[in-house]
Motif scaffolding. Structure first.
Motif, PDB file in Angstrom:
ATOM      1  N   LEU A  84      54.523  22.743   0.356  1.00  0.00           N
ATOM      2  CA  LEU A  84      54.682  23.292  -0.997  1.00  0.00           C
ATOM      3  C   LEU A  84      56.152  23.267  -1.416  1.00  0.00           C
ATOM      4  CD1 LEU A  84      52.230  26.329  -0.888  1.00  0.00           C
ATOM      5  CD2 LEU A  84      51.951  24.203  -2.172  1.00  0.00           C
ATOM      6  N   GLY A  85      57.031  23.629  -0.488  1.00  0.00           N
ATOM      7  CA  GLY A  85      58.461  23.568  -0.775  1.00  0.00           C
ATOM      8  C   GLY A  85      58.935  22.149  -1.009  1.00  0.00           C
ATOM      9  N   TYR A  86      58.393  21.219  -0.225  1.00  0.00           N
ATOM     10  CA  TYR A  86      58.717  19.798  -0.387  1.00  0.00           C
ATOM     11  C   TYR A  86      58.322  19.311  -1.788  1.00  0.00           C
ATOM     12  CZ  TYR A  86      57.619  14.778   0.020  1.00  0.00           C
ATOM     13  OH  TYR A  86      57.498  13.433  -0.201  1.00  0.00           O
ATOM     14  N   LEU A  87      57.124  19.637  -2.204  1.00  0.00           N
ATOM     15  CA  LEU A  87      56.672  19.213  -3.529  1.00  0.00           C
ATOM     16  C   LEU A  87      57.516  19.852  -4.628  1.00  0.00           C
ATOM     17  CD1 LEU A  87      52.799  19.260  -3.078  1.00  0.00           C
ATOM     18  CD2 LEU A  87      54.272  17.259  -3.372  1.00  0.00           C
ATOM     19  N   PHE A  88      57.820  21.128  -4.474  1.00  0.00           N
ATOM     20  CA  PHE A  88      58.642  21.809  -5.482  1.00  0.00           C
ATOM     21  C   PHE A  88      60.011  21.136  -5.569  1.00  0.00           C
ATOM     22  CE2 PHE A  88      61.039  25.106  -7.560  1.00  0.00           C
ATOM     23  CZ  PHE A  88      60.121  25.655  -8.441  1.00  0.00           C
ATOM     24  N   HIS A  89      60.580  20.802  -4.424  1.00  0.00           N
ATOM     25  CA  HIS A  89      61.892  20.163  -4.400  1.00  0.00           C
ATOM     26  C   HIS A  89      61.854  18.756  -5.008  1.00  0.00           C
ATOM     27  CE1 HIS A  89      65.819  18.898  -3.021  1.00  0.00           C
ATOM     28  NE2 HIS A  89      65.258  17.856  -2.422  1.00  0.00           N
ATOM     29  N   ILE A  90      60.860  17.984  -4.660  1.00  0.00           N
ATOM     30  CA  ILE A  90      60.746  16.610  -5.179  1.00  0.00           C
ATOM     31  C   ILE A  90      60.673  16.616  -6.702  1.00  0.00           C
ATOM     32  CG2 ILE A  90      59.162  14.616  -5.331  1.00  0.00           C
ATOM     33  CD1 ILE A  90      60.775  14.671  -2.768  1.00  0.00           C
ATOM     34  N   TYR A  91      59.937  17.565  -7.250  1.00  0.00           N
ATOM     35  CA  TYR A  91      59.731  17.592  -8.696  1.00  0.00           C
ATOM     36  C   TYR A  91      60.781  18.412  -9.434  1.00  0.00           C
ATOM     37  CZ  TYR A  91      55.602  14.914  -7.955  1.00  0.00           C
ATOM     38  OH  TYR A  91      54.764  13.890  -7.606  1.00  0.00           O
ATOM     39  N   THR A  92      61.962  18.603  -8.818  1.00  0.00           N
ATOM     40  CA  THR A  92      63.104  19.156  -9.541  1.00  0.00           C
ATOM     41  C   THR A  92      64.057  18.048  -9.978  1.00  0.00           C
ATOM     42  OG1 THR A  92      64.290  19.529  -7.473  1.00  0.00           O
ATOM     43  CG2 THR A  92      63.066  21.392  -8.372  1.00  0.00           C
ATOM     44  N   ASP A  93      63.737  16.827  -9.588  1.00  0.00           N
ATOM     45  CA  ASP A  93      64.562  15.674  -9.940  1.00  0.00           C
ATOM     46  C   ASP A  93      64.568  15.489 -11.459  1.00  0.00           C
ATOM     47  OD1 ASP A  93      65.954  13.320 -10.072  1.00  0.00           O
ATOM     48  OD2 ASP A  93      64.497  12.130  -8.958  1.00  0.00           O
ATOM     49  N   THR A  94      65.759  15.404 -12.038  1.00  0.00           N
ATOM     50  CA  THR A  94      65.874  15.265 -13.495  1.00  0.00           C
ATOM     51  C   THR A  94      65.443  13.889 -13.987  1.00  0.00           C
ATOM     52  OG1 THR A  94      68.211  14.689 -13.253  1.00  0.00           O
ATOM     53  CG2 THR A  94      67.679  17.006 -13.693  1.00  0.00           C
ATOM     54  N   ALA A  95      65.259  12.936 -13.089  1.00  0.00           N
ATOM     55  CA  ALA A  95      64.771  11.612 -13.495  1.00  0.00           C
ATOM     56  C   ALA A  95      63.299  11.666 -13.894  1.00  0.00           C
ATOM     57  CB  ALA A  95      64.975  10.606 -12.375  1.00  0.00           C
ATOM     58  N   ILE A  96      62.606  12.712 -13.449  1.00  0.00           N
ATOM     59  CA  ILE A  96      61.199  12.886 -13.794  1.00  0.00           C
ATOM     60  C   ILE A  96      61.120  13.602 -15.137  1.00  0.00           C
ATOM     61  CG2 ILE A  96      59.025  13.978 -13.089  1.00  0.00           C
ATOM     62  CD1 ILE A  96      60.009  13.739 -10.195  1.00  0.00           C
ATOM     63  N   ASP A  97      60.186  13.189 -15.958  1.00  0.00           N
ATOM     64  CA  ASP A  97      60.005  13.774 -17.288  1.00  0.00           C
ATOM     65  C   ASP A  97      59.860  15.298 -17.201  1.00  0.00           C
ATOM     66  OD1 ASP A  97      57.513  14.278 -19.574  1.00  0.00           O
ATOM     67  OD2 ASP A  97      59.414  13.379 -20.205  1.00  0.00           O
ATOM     68  N   GLN A  98      60.512  16.004 -18.106  1.00  0.00           N
ATOM     69  CA  GLN A  98      60.509  17.464 -18.114  1.00  0.00           C
ATOM     70  C   GLN A  98      59.095  18.041 -18.197  1.00  0.00           C
ATOM     71  OE1 GLN A  98      62.825  19.767 -17.626  1.00  0.00           O
ATOM     72  NE2 GLN A  98      61.335  21.390 -17.962  1.00  0.00           N
ATOM     73  N   CYS A  99      58.244  17.427 -18.966  1.00  0.00           N
ATOM     74  CA  CYS A  99      56.862  17.906 -19.112  1.00  0.00           C
ATOM     75  C   CYS A  99      56.130  17.846 -17.772  1.00  0.00           C
ATOM     76  CB  CYS A  99      56.151  17.066 -20.169  1.00  0.00           C
ATOM     77  SG  CYS A  99      54.463  17.570 -20.491  1.00  0.00           S
ATOM     78  N   ILE A 100      56.313  16.770 -17.039  1.00  0.00           N
ATOM     79  CA  ILE A 100      55.665  16.616 -15.735  1.00  0.00           C
ATOM     80  C   ILE A 100      56.244  17.615 -14.741  1.00  0.00           C
ATOM     81  CG2 ILE A 100      55.359  15.042 -13.773  1.00  0.00           C
ATOM     82  CD1 ILE A 100      55.306  12.758 -15.853  1.00  0.00           C
ATOM     83  N   ARG A 101      57.569  17.756 -14.727  1.00  0.00           N
ATOM     84  CA  ARG A 101      58.204  18.724 -13.821  1.00  0.00           C
ATOM     85  C   ARG A 101      57.686  20.132 -14.080  1.00  0.00           C
ATOM     86  NH1 ARG A 101      64.221  18.622 -14.609  1.00  0.00           N
ATOM     87  NH2 ARG A 101      63.754  17.538 -16.515  1.00  0.00           N
ATOM     88  N   SER A 102      57.614  20.510 -15.348  1.00  0.00           N
ATOM     89  CA  SER A 102      57.145  21.854 -15.702  1.00  0.00           C
ATOM     90  C   SER A 102      55.698  22.074 -15.276  1.00  0.00           C
ATOM     91  CB  SER A 102      57.275  22.079 -17.209  1.00  0.00           C
ATOM     92  OG  SER A 102      58.612  22.021 -17.601  1.00  0.00           O
ATOM     93  N   ALA A 103      54.853  21.069 -15.486  1.00  0.00           N
ATOM     94  CA  ALA A 103      53.440  21.191 -15.133  1.00  0.00           C
ATOM     95  C   ALA A 103      53.264  21.318 -13.619  1.00  0.00           C
ATOM     96  CB  ALA A 103      52.661  19.990 -15.660  1.00  0.00           C
ATOM     97  N   VAL A 104      53.998  20.516 -12.856  1.00  0.00           N
ATOM     98  CA  VAL A 104      53.888  20.577 -11.394  1.00  0.00           C
ATOM     99  C   VAL A 104      54.397  21.919 -10.882  1.00  0.00           C
ATOM    100  CG1 VAL A 104      54.737  19.587  -9.232  1.00  0.00           C
ATOM    101  CG2 VAL A 104      53.955  18.076 -11.053  1.00  0.00           C
TER     102      VAL A 104
END
Length: 82
Positions: free
Chosen positions: A39-59
């Motif tokens: 869970l921590g790994y997934l949270f960390h991966i999806y903090t990358d600013t290269a990923i769309d903000q909408c996707i980061r927020s949803a994850v």
């Protein structure tokens, strides 16, 4: 054709961390501390600013929702005991 390949590559990059986490969680040797680390790994991966903000927020919202429903003390205790 080239645009479709780029979109497929982006989709692959977005789904790969989930595939890794799912495979690790389904393993015979998976323990509670592993789940917490995933869970921590997934949270960390999806903090990358290269990923769309909408996707980061949803994850992040989904991970936080599931973490709030979980018995957090048991997961934390499993990490300490390991």
């Amino acid at each position: 054709m080239f645009v479709i390949l780029i979109k497929l590559h982006r989709l692959h990059d977005l789904l790969k961390p989930f595939a890794i986490a799912t495979n690790a969680a389904q393993a015979d040797y998976c323990r509670l501390d592993t789940i917490l680390l995933l869970l921590g790994y997934l949270f960390h991966i999806y903090t990358d600013t290269a990923i769309d903000q909408c996707i980061r927020s949803a994850v992040h919202a989904s991970l936080e929702k599931h973490w709030k429903k979980a018995d957090q003390n048991v997961f934390i205790l499993a990490v300490i005991f390991n």
